[in-house]
Design a protein around this motif. Sequence first.
Motif, PDB file in Angstrom:
ATOM      1  N   TYR A 171      60.016 -28.450  38.528  1.00  0.00           N
ATOM      2  CA  TYR A 171      59.968 -29.756  38.927  1.00  0.00           C
ATOM      3  C   TYR A 171      61.399 -30.347  38.486  1.00  0.00           C
ATOM      4  O   TYR A 171      61.427 -31.563  38.773  1.00  0.00           O
ATOM      5  CB  TYR A 171      58.753 -30.600  38.099  1.00  0.00           C
ATOM      6  N   TRP A 172      62.258 -29.542  37.768  1.00  0.00           N
ATOM      7  CA  TRP A 172      63.532 -30.197  37.326  1.00  0.00           C
ATOM      8  C   TRP A 172      64.349 -30.340  38.707  1.00  0.00           C
ATOM      9  O   TRP A 172      64.133 -29.779  39.808  1.00  0.00           O
ATOM     10  CB  TRP A 172      64.237 -29.393  36.428  1.00  0.00           C
ATOM     11  N   ARG A 197      66.230 -36.049  30.777  1.00  0.00           N
ATOM     12  CA  ARG A 197      65.366 -36.443  32.217  1.00  0.00           C
ATOM     13  C   ARG A 197      64.019 -36.122  31.826  1.00  0.00           C
ATOM     14  O   ARG A 197      63.034 -36.810  32.373  1.00  0.00           O
ATOM     15  CB  ARG A 197      66.126 -36.231  33.231  1.00  0.00           C
ATOM     16  N   TYR A 198      63.830 -34.947  31.247  1.00  0.00           N
ATOM     17  CA  TYR A 198      62.399 -34.225  31.146  1.00  0.00           C
ATOM     18  C   TYR A 198      62.356 -33.743  29.492  1.00  0.00           C
ATOM     19  O   TYR A 198      62.333 -32.664  29.054  1.00  0.00           O
ATOM     20  CB  TYR A 198      62.223 -33.225  32.126  1.00  0.00           C
TER      21      TYR A 198
END
Length: 209
Positions: A171-172, A197-198
């Motif tokens: 999902y990156w 971001r994650y």
Amino acid sequence: MNAIKITSTAILSLLLGIAVTAYAQHEQQDQKQDHPEQQQSKHEQAKPQQQHGQQQQHAQQQQQQDQHKQQQHAQQQQRGNEHSQRTQEQQRVQRSAWQEHRSQRWDSDHRNWQQRGGYNGYRIPDDRYRGYFGQDHGFRIYGLPFLVVGGYPRFQYEGYWISLVDPWPEYWGNDWYDNDDVYVTYVDNGYYLYNRRYPNVGISVRISM
């Protein structure tokens, strides 16, 4: 009577000699006056020839300079094209290496260092770690020296090679390794790569010199 004739003849000869000498001197003066004009005329005739020769020499020099500049420009353009081709090839290799290690199911595909039996690789000295690693020292992978070792991506940061031993989550973003800020930290007895971001997911990495 004879004395008078002899005297007259002597006077006449003297006058003729004076006249001849004066005439000869006058001719020499005329020639001397004419000679500078002839020299000046010859010099004036030589000037256009010298100027023409200088113009030809200048034109040849200018032509050589132009040819040299054209050769330099062609070499620079060729080097630029070669560099562009190498850069494009490097980018293709990097994209391929990253995409091959994208996880399909992160929860089952990844393993932390505890699951791997603990981290037994190189450890970064404390002063270097405080200066360049940890959550406060983010960076981007794009533009850093890059290698593929054993099929896994490896990049160099601050003199240390960082090798991924885990796949990255599906999902990156597709180009996270170019555009996202990341950092490397030591937690739970091992080194991990985090993506800002994650922030809840860490990828197991190995450090080497």
